[in-house]
Design a protein around this motif. Structure first.
Motif, PDB file in Angstrom:
ATOM      1  N   LEU A 199      48.497  36.929  44.651  1.00 23.39           N
ATOM      2  CA  LEU A 199      48.003  35.586  44.335  1.00 23.39           C
ATOM      3  C   LEU A 199      48.829  34.488  44.996  1.00 23.39           C
ATOM      4  O   LEU A 199      48.360  33.357  45.120  1.00 23.39           O
ATOM      5  CB  LEU A 199      47.995  35.378  42.816  1.00 23.39           C
ATOM      6  CG  LEU A 199      46.994  36.238  42.035  1.00 23.39           C
ATOM      7  CD1 LEU A 199      47.123  35.985  40.539  1.00 23.39           C
ATOM      8  CD2 LEU A 199      45.568  35.960  42.498  1.00 23.39           C
TER       9      LEU A 199
ATOM     10  N   ALA B 278      47.767  30.413  46.745  1.00 26.43           N
ATOM     11  CA  ALA B 278      48.441  29.119  46.596  1.00 26.43           C
ATOM     12  C   ALA B 278      48.715  28.501  47.964  1.00 26.43           C
ATOM     13  O   ALA B 278      48.466  27.302  48.185  1.00 26.43           O
ATOM     14  CB  ALA B 278      49.733  29.289  45.825  1.00 26.43           C
TER      15      ALA B 278
ATOM     16  N   LEU C  66      48.376  29.212  39.932  1.00 26.63           N
ATOM     17  CA  LEU C  66      48.726  30.258  40.888  1.00 26.63           C
ATOM     18  C   LEU C  66      50.224  30.253  41.190  1.00 26.63           C
ATOM     19  O   LEU C  66      50.853  31.308  41.311  1.00 26.63           O
ATOM     20  CB  LEU C  66      47.926  30.084  42.175  1.00 26.63           C
ATOM     21  CG  LEU C  66      46.421  30.352  42.070  1.00 26.63           C
ATOM     22  CD1 LEU C  66      45.718  29.984  43.362  1.00 26.63           C
ATOM     23  CD2 LEU C  66      46.163  31.825  41.729  1.00 26.63           C
TER      24      LEU C  66
ATOM     25  N   TYR D  14      45.375  27.410  35.346  1.00 24.20           N
ATOM     26  CA  TYR D  14      44.401  27.978  36.295  1.00 24.20           C
ATOM     27  C   TYR D  14      42.974  27.839  35.772  1.00 24.20           C
ATOM     28  O   TYR D  14      42.080  27.353  36.477  1.00 24.20           O
ATOM     29  CB  TYR D  14      44.724  29.448  36.564  1.00 24.20           C
ATOM     30  CG  TYR D  14      43.689  30.106  37.443  1.00 24.20           C
ATOM     31  CD1 TYR D  14      43.723  29.936  38.817  1.00 24.20           C
ATOM     32  CD2 TYR D  14      42.658  30.863  36.897  1.00 24.20           C
ATOM     33  CE1 TYR D  14      42.764  30.517  39.632  1.00 24.20           C
ATOM     34  CE2 TYR D  14      41.702  31.441  37.691  1.00 24.20           C
ATOM     35  CZ  TYR D  14      41.754  31.272  39.063  1.00 24.20           C
ATOM     36  OH  TYR D  14      40.793  31.833  39.854  1.00 24.20           O
TER      37      TYR D  14
END
Length: 305
Positions: A13, A17, A266, A290
């Protein structure tokens, strides 16, 4: 143990970002490219080097964290330069760029302070991706040169129907493949390690290397199932405004607010250390940010429609 497994599955993840940040900053960065050309990635690379010097040489805390932004923006700028011809795919430019990148990479890792591994390795004081270092920029230059060298033959090869179809099929789920590949690894461990069907001899030994083949085959099967389930989400295409179509102040504000919330979530997940962060093994504030951001983005889409 569950917290560590969830943390490992969530490692990819961090890329979202970086990716979303670069996308948000594309308009001003494109304007800089049109005005200054290749000077922009050169300056950004110099800033990465200064950040390394401040962090590793002078031991100034937090200064090097700016490299998370400078490094990925510099790489993004190379795409602009290639698209408008300022970085042409000619041998006289591509080959020197590749050789210079490889030479700099060898010097920085063999003679310099940077580790050889370009990905994070537990226990190493310096990580080439956290934050990005000058060594990673040298690798980017080498890969860019090699990509430019291969562009013409690859383009000829992709004129054939079968290779082109395969490329289109894979690219339609490429983000799904990336985001779920470590989840496949975690599920593979859960499925095989307790059963003893796939023993783990000392890493690097001949038997360990031989067992990588069945291990990778198992992971491919698991990842195929995950892509079949979640790939349809990536294939969906939402509405986009047409050329010159005004989206309005409120939808733009909602989009910016939602993106900030998603990025905050993130980043919170990416920066979390391995451990059991309740609930679901992830930090609660990051999860809340999020999902709040995604809710605002959905509202922005409805307002646009």
């Amino acid at each position: 143990m569950i917290g560590t497994a969830v943390w490992l599955a969530a490692v990819p993840l961090w890329f979202l970002a970086a990716y979303l940040t670069v996308i948000v900053l594309t308009p001003p960065m494109l304007a800089l490219h049109r005005r200054y050309g290749l000077a922009v990635p050169i300056v950004l690379t110099l800033l990465v080097g200064l950040g390394d010097a401040a962090r590793l040489g002078l031991r100034i805390p937090y200064v090097g964290e700016a490299n998370f932004l400078f490094a990925w923006l510099a790489m993004h700028q190379l795409g602009f330069a290639w698209q408008d011809g300022r970085l042409p795919d000619r041998r006289g430019i591509a080959l020197p760029l590749a050789l210079a990148g490889i030479g700099a990479l060898v010097l920085l890792t063999v003679l310099g302070p940077y580790p050889i591994s370009m990905v994070a390795v537990a226990g190493q004081e310096i990580q080439n991706t956290a934050p990005p270092t000058l060594a990673l920029m040298a690798l980017a230059a080498a890969q860019t040169g090699l990509a430019l060298l291969l562009y013409a033959p690859a383009r000829r090869w992709l004129r054939r129907l079968a290779p082109w179809t395969a490329v289109v099929a894979v690219n339609s789920v490429i983000m799904t493949l990336f985001l779920w590949h470590l989840t496949a690894a975690v599920l593979g461990v859960l499925a095989l390690h307790p059963t003893g069907l796939l023993p783990q001899p000392p890493p690097g030994s001949p038997s360990w290397l031989a067992l990588r083949i069945p291990w990778l085959l198992v992971l491919v099967l698991v990842l195929t199932v995950l892509v079949a389930v979640f790939g349809r989400i990536e294939r969906r295409r939402g509405p986009h405004p047409g050329p010159g179509e005004a989206t309005g102040v409120l939808p733009n504000l909602l989009t910016l607010t939602g993106t900030v919330g998603v990025l905050a979530g993130l980043l919170g997940i990416a920066l979390a250390e391995p451990g059991n962060h309740h609930p679901a093994g992830l930090p609660s504030p990051a999860i809340a940010a999020y999902f709040a951001g995604t809710a605002v983005l959905r509202l922005a889409r409805r307002r646009h429609n």
